[in-house]
Scaffold this active site. Structure first.
Site, short mmCIF file in Angstrom:
data_model
loop_
_atom_site.label_atom_id
_atom_site.label_comp_id
_atom_site.label_asym_id
_atom_site.label_seq_id
_atom_site.Cartn_x
_atom_site.Cartn_y
_atom_site.Cartn_z
N GLU A 78 -22.78 0.42 33.58
CA GLU A 78 -22.04 -0.06 34.73
C GLU A 78 -20.98 -1.06 34.30
OE1 GLU A 78 -25.46 0.54 38.13
OE2 GLU A 78 -25.40 -1.39 37.15
N CYS A 134 -15.64 -6.85 34.13
CA CYS A 134 -16.89 -7.21 33.48
C CYS A 134 -17.47 -5.91 32.91
CB CYS A 134 -17.84 -7.83 34.51
SG CYS A 134 -19.49 -8.13 33.85
N CYS A 192 -30.66 -2.82 27.14
CA CYS A 192 -30.63 -4.04 26.33
C CYS A 192 -31.99 -4.24 25.70
CB CYS A 192 -30.28 -5.24 27.22
SG CYS A 192 -29.97 -6.76 26.29
N CYS A 196 -34.73 -10.73 28.40
CA CYS A 196 -34.66 -11.98 29.16
C CYS A 196 -35.36 -11.71 30.51
CB CYS A 196 -33.21 -12.38 29.42
SG CYS A 196 -32.28 -12.65 27.91
N CYS A 252 -33.47 -10.98 33.97
CA CYS A 252 -32.31 -10.07 33.99
C CYS A 252 -32.75 -8.63 34.26
CB CYS A 252 -31.59 -10.15 32.64
SG CYS A 252 -30.15 -9.08 32.57
N GLY A 282 -26.12 -5.21 28.09
CA GLY A 282 -26.24 -5.23 26.64
C GLY A 282 -25.87 -6.56 26.00
N SER A 288 -19.84 -12.82 25.89
CA SER A 288 -21.01 -13.62 26.24
C SER A 288 -22.23 -13.14 25.45
CB SER A 288 -21.28 -13.49 27.74
OG SER A 288 -22.41 -14.25 28.10
N SER A 329 -25.35 -17.79 26.89
CA SER A 329 -26.29 -17.91 28.00
C SER A 329 -27.39 -18.85 27.58
CB SER A 329 -26.86 -16.53 28.34
OG SER A 329 -25.80 -15.66 28.66
N HIS A 331 -29.28 -21.54 29.70
CA HIS A 331 -30.33 -21.62 30.73
C HIS A 331 -31.37 -22.72 30.55
CE1 HIS A 331 -28.41 -18.12 32.22
NE2 HIS A 331 -28.92 -17.28 31.36
N ASN A 380 -29.20 -14.48 40.87
CA ASN A 380 -29.19 -13.27 41.70
C ASN A 380 -30.56 -12.61 41.60
OD1 ASN A 380 -26.32 -13.51 42.19
ND2 ASN A 380 -26.17 -13.10 40.00
N CYS A 402 -24.09 -10.91 38.20
CA CYS A 402 -24.68 -11.18 36.89
C CYS A 402 -26.15 -10.80 36.87
CB CYS A 402 -24.64 -12.67 36.56
SG CYS A 402 -23.07 -13.32 36.14
N1 SAH Z 1 -26.37 -10.37 26.64
C1 SAH Z 1 -25.23 -11.19 26.95
C2 SAH Z 1 -24.30 -10.50 27.91
C3 SAH Z 1 -24.85 -10.32 29.31
S1 SAH Z 1 -24.03 -11.48 30.30
C4 SAH Z 1 -25.68 -12.52 27.48
O1 SAH Z 1 -26.85 -12.67 27.77
O2 SAH Z 1 -24.88 -13.44 27.54
C5 SAH Z 1 -24.94 -11.56 31.70
C6 SAH Z 1 -25.05 -13.00 32.18
O3 SAH Z 1 -25.79 -13.02 33.40
C7 SAH Z 1 -25.82 -13.86 31.21
O4 SAH Z 1 -25.33 -15.16 31.22
C8 SAH Z 1 -27.21 -13.82 31.80
O5 SAH Z 1 -28.00 -14.88 31.36
C9 SAH Z 1 -26.91 -13.87 33.26
N2 SAH Z 1 -27.97 -13.33 34.10
C10 SAH Z 1 -28.88 -12.41 33.79
N3 SAH Z 1 -29.67 -12.16 34.85
C11 SAH Z 1 -29.22 -12.94 35.85
C12 SAH Z 1 -29.61 -13.11 37.21
N4 SAH Z 1 -30.60 -12.39 37.73
N5 SAH Z 1 -28.91 -13.98 37.95
C13 SAH Z 1 -27.88 -14.68 37.44
N6 SAH Z 1 -27.46 -14.55 36.17
C14 SAH Z 1 -28.13 -13.69 35.38
#
Ligand code: SAH
Length: 349
Positions: A97, A110, A117, A121, A124, A168, A200, A223, A225, A299, A342
Site C-alpha cells: 500500500e 508515503c 515486515c 513492533c 503496528c 516495511g 524512516s 521511530s 517511542h 492509530n 501510520c
Molecule cells: N519501519 C520503518 C518505516 C515504517 S514508518 C519505521 O518503523 O520507522 C511507520 C511509522 O508509523 C513508524 O514511525 C511507526 O512507529 C509508526 N506506527 C506504527 N504503528 C502505528 C500506529 N498504530 N499508530 C501510530 N503510529 C504507528
C-alpha cells in the site's frame, strides 16, 4: 501474466549502457537507447507501444526480449480528509500500500519498501503480515509516480515530499531503497531534491552508520517511542538486539558526517510511556543526539492493547521538551477512516 512474459527480463533492470549494447546488437543506433531510457524513467511508460518515436520493428524486438513490470494500482480509496490510499499490485501478484497525504502546502507520498515486515513492533498493523520480500527500486519508484499522477489529477498540484513510512523497514532493503532515491532525485528520473525525501527506520545502528558513510543527502527519521530501554524493548523487539545507547552512538556518527538532525517519531500511549519519567528520558536522549521530535497520534489497530494517551500527557511532553529547547511538533493523523494512517497499512481490503 503469461509464463513467457514472466521469464522476460524487466528492461528497467538495465543501465543506459546495457540498453545501448542491446541496440547495437540489433543493428540500431545507440542514441535510441537514450530515448528508451527517457520513456522508461522520466515518462514512466508502462508499455513499449507508448514509445512512438521508435520504429515499429524496434518496439517489436524489445517486446520479444523484455518486459516492463510496472506496478498496477488495483484499488484506490479516498478519505473524507482527502487522503488517498493505493493498493498496489506487483508483477508477481503481491500487494503493498502507498498513501497520498494532501495538506495546505504539501502533497506527500508515503511509500512501502517491503511486502510485509519482519520487525514485529507490537503496535503496528504491518507487523501482522510476515515479510514476504523486498521491493526492487522500480517498484518503489512506480509508487511515487502513481502518487505524483494522482496529485496532479485530483489536486492539480505537484508532488512535494516523499516519506519511506509505508510498509516495511527501508534499511533492511538498503540497496534497492538507495537505488530508488537515486532515480527519484536524478534529472533522468523525477529530478526531486533529496531534501524533500525522508527515510524512516526502527533504528538499525549498523545501517545508520552506513548511510552516514555513503553521505546520503536525504532526511532520516527514527521511530523511537521510548528513551527507556525496558519500555522500548517491550513494544519494539528490535531494541533487544541493539539498545538505545548503541542507537545514540550511531546517530551521533550520522550527525558528525552529515551535519543534519534526525527526527524522532514518537507515539505516547496510555499507561506505557505517558508519565513524566518517560518525557524526561526523551528530553535527555535528545540532548545527546542532534534531533527534533514528532509526537504522532496513535492509530488503533483493533487489538485493544494500546491506547492513545490523554491530551494532558502530550502537553506535558511538549512542555518538558520545550523547556530543554528541543523542537517538537504534534502530528495529527490523516486518513484514519480508510486505514491509511501510520501503522495501519495491512492490506485489509
Ligand atoms: N519501519 C520503518 C518505516 C515504517 S514508518 C519505521 O518503523 O520507522 C511507520 C511509522 O508509523 C513508524 O514511525 C511507526 O512507529 C509508526 N506506527 C506504527 N504503528 C502505528 C500506529 N498504530 N499508530 C501510530 N503510529 C504507528
Amino acid at each position: 501474466m503469461k509464463q513467457e512474459e514472466e521469464n522476460k527480463k524487466d528492461i528497467r533492470q538495465l543501465t543506459l549502457a546495457e540498453i545501448k549494447d542491446f541496440f547495437l546488437s540489433i543493428g540500431e543506433k545507440p542514441f535510441r537507447a537514450q530515448q528508451v531510457y527517457e520513456w522508461l524513467w522520466k515518462k514512466s511508460a508502462k508499455d513499449f507501444d507508448q514509445m512512438t518515436n521508435l520504429s515499429l520493428r524496434t518496439r517489436e524486438l524489445m517486446k520479444e526480449k523484455f518486459a516492463i513490470n510496472h506496478i498496477r494500482v488495483d484499488d484506490m480509496q479516498r478519505s473524507t480528509d482527502g487522503t488517498i490510499k493505493n493498493a498496489v499490485k506487483l508483477h508477481d501478484g503481491l500487494v503493498v500500500e502507498s498513501v497520498l497525504i494532501p495538506t495546505e502546502k504539501r502533497i506527500t507520498a508515503c511509500i512501502s519498501s517491503q511486502v510485509g515486515c519482519s520487525l514485529n513492533c507490537h503496535f503496528c498493523a504491518t507487523a501482522q503480515l510476515k515479510r514476504m520480500r523486498n521491493l526492487n527500486a522500480d517498484e518503489i519508484y512506480d509508487q511515487v509516480v502513481a502518487i505524483k499522477e494522482e496529485g496532479e489529477l485530483y489536486f492539480n498540484r505537484p508532488l512535494t515530499n516523499i516519506v519511506y513510512m509505508g510498509m516495511g523497514e527501508p534499511l533492511l532493503n538498503y540497496k534497492e531503497v538507495l537505488k530508488s532515491i537515486e532515480k527519484i532525485t536524478s534529472p533522468t528520473g523525477l529530478g526531486m531534491s533529496p531534501k524533500r525525501i525522508t527515510v524512516s527506520t526502527v533504528g538499525i545502528p549498523k545501517m545508520i552508520r552506513q548511510l552516514a558513510d555513503d553521505e546520503v543527502k536525504f532526511n532520516l527519521a527514527v521511530s523511537l517511542h521510548s528513551a527507556i530501554d525496558e519500555t522500548r524493548s517491550k513494544v519494539m523487539p528490535i531494541n533487544e538486539k541493539s539498545d538505545l545507547k548503541e542507537l545514540a552512538d550511531s546517530l551521533q556518527y550520522w550527525h558528525q558526517k552529515t551535519q543534519r538532525k534526525v527526527t524522532f517519531e514518537y507515539v505516547v500511549w496510555k499507561d506505557i510511556n505517558d508519565d513524566e519519567q518517560h518525557a524526561r528520558a526523551l528530553a535527555k536522549y535528545c540532548g545527546k543526539v542532534a534531533s527534533k521530535v514528532n509526537l504522532i497520534e496513535y492509530n488503533p489497530i483493533d487489538d485493544g492493547l494500546f491506547q492513545q494517551a490523554d491530551p494532558t500527557s502530550l502537553d506535558m511532553y511538549e512542555r518538558i521538551l520545550n523547556e530543554k529547547g528541543i523542537i517538537v511538533n504534534v502530528r495529527r493523523s490523516r486518513g484514519k477512516d480508510i486505514d491509511a494512517a501510520c501503522g495501519q497499512l495491512a492490506n485489509k481490503s
